[in-house]
Design a protein around this motif. Structure first.
Motif, short mmCIF file in Angstrom:
data_model
loop_
_atom_site.label_atom_id
_atom_site.label_comp_id
_atom_site.label_asym_id
_atom_site.label_seq_id
_atom_site.Cartn_x
_atom_site.Cartn_y
_atom_site.Cartn_z
N GLY A 79 57.06 32.03 40.26
CA GLY A 79 57.95 32.88 39.48
C GLY A 79 57.84 34.34 39.86
N ASN A 80 58.77 35.11 39.36
CA ASN A 80 58.87 36.55 39.61
C ASN A 80 59.09 36.85 41.09
N LEU A 81 59.79 35.95 41.76
CA LEU A 81 60.12 36.16 43.18
C LEU A 81 61.10 37.32 43.33
N PRO A 82 60.93 38.13 44.35
CA PRO A 82 61.97 39.11 44.65
C PRO A 82 63.28 38.36 44.93
N PHE A 83 64.39 38.87 44.47
CA PHE A 83 65.66 38.16 44.61
C PHE A 83 66.11 38.00 46.06
N THR A 84 65.48 38.73 46.97
CA THR A 84 65.83 38.61 48.39
C THR A 84 64.99 37.57 49.12
N THR A 85 64.03 36.95 48.44
CA THR A 85 63.16 35.97 49.07
C THR A 85 63.91 34.66 49.31
N GLY A 86 63.90 34.20 50.54
CA GLY A 86 64.55 32.94 50.90
C GLY A 86 63.53 31.82 51.02
N GLU A 87 64.04 30.62 51.21
CA GLU A 87 63.17 29.45 51.28
C GLU A 87 62.24 29.50 52.49
N GLU A 88 62.72 29.98 53.62
CA GLU A 88 61.87 30.02 54.82
C GLU A 88 60.71 31.00 54.62
N GLU A 89 60.99 32.14 54.02
CA GLU A 89 59.94 33.13 53.76
C GLU A 89 58.90 32.56 52.78
N LEU A 90 59.37 31.85 51.75
CA LEU A 90 58.46 31.25 50.79
C LEU A 90 57.62 30.16 51.45
N ARG A 91 58.24 29.36 52.33
CA ARG A 91 57.50 28.33 53.07
C ARG A 91 56.39 28.96 53.92
N GLU A 92 56.71 30.03 54.61
CA GLU A 92 55.71 30.69 55.47
C GLU A 92 54.55 31.24 54.64
N THR A 93 54.84 31.77 53.47
CA THR A 93 53.79 32.31 52.60
C THR A 93 52.81 31.22 52.20
N PHE A 94 53.31 30.04 51.83
CA PHE A 94 52.44 28.96 51.39
C PHE A 94 51.82 28.21 52.56
N ALA A 95 52.48 28.17 53.70
CA ALA A 95 51.96 27.46 54.87
C ALA A 95 50.64 28.05 55.36
N ALA A 96 50.37 29.28 55.01
CA ALA A 96 49.09 29.89 55.38
C ALA A 96 47.91 29.18 54.72
N TYR A 97 48.20 28.38 53.68
CA TYR A 97 47.14 27.69 52.94
C TYR A 97 47.12 26.19 53.17
N GLY A 98 48.10 25.66 53.91
CA GLY A 98 48.12 24.24 54.20
C GLY A 98 49.53 23.72 54.42
N GLU A 99 49.63 22.40 54.46
CA GLU A 99 50.92 21.75 54.73
C GLU A 99 51.87 21.90 53.54
N VAL A 100 53.11 22.24 53.85
CA VAL A 100 54.16 22.37 52.84
C VAL A 100 55.22 21.31 53.15
N THR A 101 55.51 20.44 52.18
CA THR A 101 56.51 19.40 52.43
C THR A 101 57.91 19.80 51.99
#
Length: 91
Positions: free
Chosen positions: A6-28
């Motif tokens: 939550g509280n994502l910047p409104f300009t954040t896209g799915e690819e950017e969010l995927r990259e943020t979480f991928a730093a911690y492991g596999e994202v499906t």
């Protein structure tokens, strides 16, 4: 593990969010929730990580982290209750 972001910047896209979480492991999967009429981000989304330990590590690292001037709210998503529509992240 299904993770609410939550509280994502409104300009954040799915690819950017995927990259943020991928730093911690596999994202499906990743989904940024958008307004059905305008197509604009509603400021929250969901990330699915198959490994619970990696998901927990991502939650611990990213909850409260500032992204584009906004502190993220990251926690394990709660399932909807009885098909009712409720606020982001559950009841």
């Amino acid at each position: 593990m299904n993770i609410y972001v939550g509280n994502l910047p409104f300009t954040t896209g799915e690819e950017e969010l995927r990259e943020t979480f991928a730093a911690y492991g596999e994202v499906t999967s990743v989904s940024v929730i958008k307004d059905q009429f305008t197509g604009q981000s509603r400021g929250f989304g969901f990330v699915v990580m198959p490994n619970d330990a990696e998901g927990t590590a991502a939650i611990n690292a990213l909850n409260g982290k500032e992204v584009k001037g906004r502190p993220l709210k990251v926690n394990e998503a709660r399932p909807r209750v009885g098909g009712e529509r409720r606020g982001p992240g559950g009841p």
